[in-house]
Design an enzyme around this catalytic site. Structure first.
Site, PDB file in Angstrom:
ATOM      1  N   ARG A  76      -8.040  12.625  66.204  1.00 41.20           N
ATOM      2  CA  ARG A  76      -8.692  12.292  64.932  1.00 41.20           C
ATOM      3  C   ARG A  76      -8.087  11.014  64.357  1.00 41.20           C
ATOM      4  O   ARG A  76      -7.021  10.561  64.770  1.00 41.20           O
ATOM      5  CB  ARG A  76      -8.524  13.436  63.925  1.00 41.20           C
ATOM      6  CG  ARG A  76      -7.074  13.698  63.555  1.00 41.20           C
ATOM      7  CD  ARG A  76      -6.926  14.602  62.347  1.00 41.20           C
ATOM      8  NE  ARG A  76      -5.530  14.952  62.108  1.00 41.20           N
ATOM      9  CZ  ARG A  76      -4.640  14.166  61.531  1.00 41.20           C
ATOM     10  NH1 ARG A  76      -4.987  12.950  61.136  1.00 41.20           N
ATOM     11  NH2 ARG A  76      -3.388  14.571  61.347  1.00 41.20           N
ATOM     12  N   GLY A  79      -3.170   9.836  59.637  1.00 39.18           N
ATOM     13  CA  GLY A  79      -1.757   9.964  59.939  1.00 39.18           C
ATOM     14  C   GLY A  79      -1.356  11.387  60.252  1.00 39.18           C
ATOM     15  O   GLY A  79      -2.098  12.145  60.875  1.00 39.18           O
ATOM     16  N   ALA A  80      -0.160  11.756  59.784  1.00 39.07           N
ATOM     17  CA  ALA A  80       0.367  13.101  60.025  1.00 39.07           C
ATOM     18  C   ALA A  80      -0.065  14.037  58.907  1.00 39.07           C
ATOM     19  O   ALA A  80      -0.103  13.652  57.734  1.00 39.07           O
ATOM     20  CB  ALA A  80       1.888  13.056  60.093  1.00 39.07           C
ATOM     21  N   HIS A  83      -0.582  21.866  58.671  1.00 40.41           N
ATOM     22  CA  HIS A  83      -1.498  22.993  58.515  1.00 40.41           C
ATOM     23  C   HIS A  83      -0.699  24.290  58.508  1.00 40.41           C
ATOM     24  O   HIS A  83       0.302  24.418  59.222  1.00 40.41           O
ATOM     25  CB  HIS A  83      -2.496  23.059  59.678  1.00 40.41           C
ATOM     26  CG  HIS A  83      -3.330  21.837  59.855  1.00 40.41           C
ATOM     27  ND1 HIS A  83      -4.313  21.473  58.971  1.00 40.41           N
ATOM     28  CD2 HIS A  83      -3.334  20.885  60.835  1.00 40.41           C
ATOM     29  CE1 HIS A  83      -4.892  20.359  59.391  1.00 40.41           C
ATOM     30  NE2 HIS A  83      -4.306  19.983  60.521  1.00 40.41           N
ATOM     31  N   ALA A 145      -6.578  16.653  52.707  1.00 36.58           N
ATOM     32  CA  ALA A 145      -6.489  15.608  53.730  1.00 36.58           C
ATOM     33  C   ALA A 145      -7.781  15.581  54.541  1.00 36.58           C
ATOM     34  O   ALA A 145      -8.389  16.625  54.791  1.00 36.58           O
ATOM     35  CB  ALA A 145      -5.303  15.868  54.651  1.00 36.58           C
ATOM     36  N   CYS A 177       0.157  11.903  55.902  1.00 37.06           N
ATOM     37  CA  CYS A 177      -0.842  10.861  56.141  1.00 37.06           C
ATOM     38  C   CYS A 177      -0.227   9.470  56.174  1.00 37.06           C
ATOM     39  O   CYS A 177      -0.923   8.463  55.996  1.00 37.06           O
ATOM     40  CB  CYS A 177      -1.961  10.934  55.092  1.00 37.06           C
ATOM     41  SG  CYS A 177      -2.832  12.513  55.118  1.00 37.06           S
TER      42      CYS A 177
END
Length: 240
Positions: A76, A79-80, A83, A145, A177
């Site tokens: 995708r 960024g990071a 979850h 996000a 992110c």
């Protein structure tokens, strides 16, 4: 009006959900299925998008593994992100051109759907110029996000992660992110009470359908969803 098939997958690991997305996306591209929405939660997982690197991990990978947190390099954008249960993850698998939307308009549509969900609960969701996602408190904290992929055939995968009741301490493991100097929050943190996940999910479905001019049709639960896949994709998953 086009219909939307909705899959409620419950708690499912990231790689399995990613595989399911790819298979439904192939079927969507071939015209075997219509627009589809996956709603689910992930166990503790850090995903790294195309703009992320291990520099966005604030603790060693071996420590994360010991704590039961999986790290996945995703295809995708963005960024990071983190979850965990208590976060509603929505993966729309849409034929983008049938909605007359370019990627930028599609992202703004996802943001608008979340902003409407927050408004239902008296929260003011906001966009921050130059950044993707939904924020609160004048952009001080991110509450949702967004990171997507669009295939060569114009089919979307990945999507949004809305923090509802998630334990926010997990975000201390990353630079969310890749954005420094801004916080992360959740609906429950902003409202001061636990929020009903089922209510948020249903309202998110409604607002996504309104924004993208879709009619919710088939609702598929976790124990039934494979039966709704094309035979070739269903048979492959049965062999996993």
């Amino acid at each position: 009006m086009r219909t939307l098939t909705i899959y409620h997958l419950g708690l499912i690991d990231y790689r399995t959900a990613w595989d399911v997305q790819r298979r439904i996306a192939r079927a969507r591209s071939a015209g075997q299925v219509g627009d589809t929405l996956l709603l689910l939660e992930h166990p503790p997982t850090i995903t790294l998008g195309s703009r992320a690197s291990t520099e966005h991990l604030l603790v060693p990978a071996e420590h994360l593994s010991a704590e039961g947190v999986t790290v996945v390099q995703s295809d995708r954008g963005g960024g990071a992100t983190y979850h965990a249960p208590g976060q509603i993850v929505a993966y729309p698998i849409f034929k983008l051109l049938q909605h007359g939307r370019d990627i930028g308009r599609y992202l703004r549509g996802l943001e608008e759907s979340v902003i409407r969900v927050l408004r239902d609960d008296g929260l003011i969701g906001e966009r921050v110029p130059g950044l993707t996602g939904v924020w609160v408190r004048n952009g001080a904290a991110k509450i949702c996000a967004i990171g997507i992929k669009v295939s060569a055939g114009g089919v979307t995968t990945h999507g949004l992660a809305l923090n509802v009741n998630i334990d926010l301490r997990g975000f201390d493991l990353i630079v969310p992110c890749g954005v420094h100097g801004r916080g992360v929050t959740s609906m429950s943190a902003e409202l001061g009470e636990v929020v009903a996940m089922s209510s948020v999910a249903e309202r998110l479905i409604g607002h996504l359908c309104a924004v993208f001019d879709l009619e919710p049709a088939v609702v598929v639960t976790a124990g039934q969803w494979t039966a709704h896949l094309p035979a070739a994709e269903r048979d492959h998953l049965a062999q996993r």
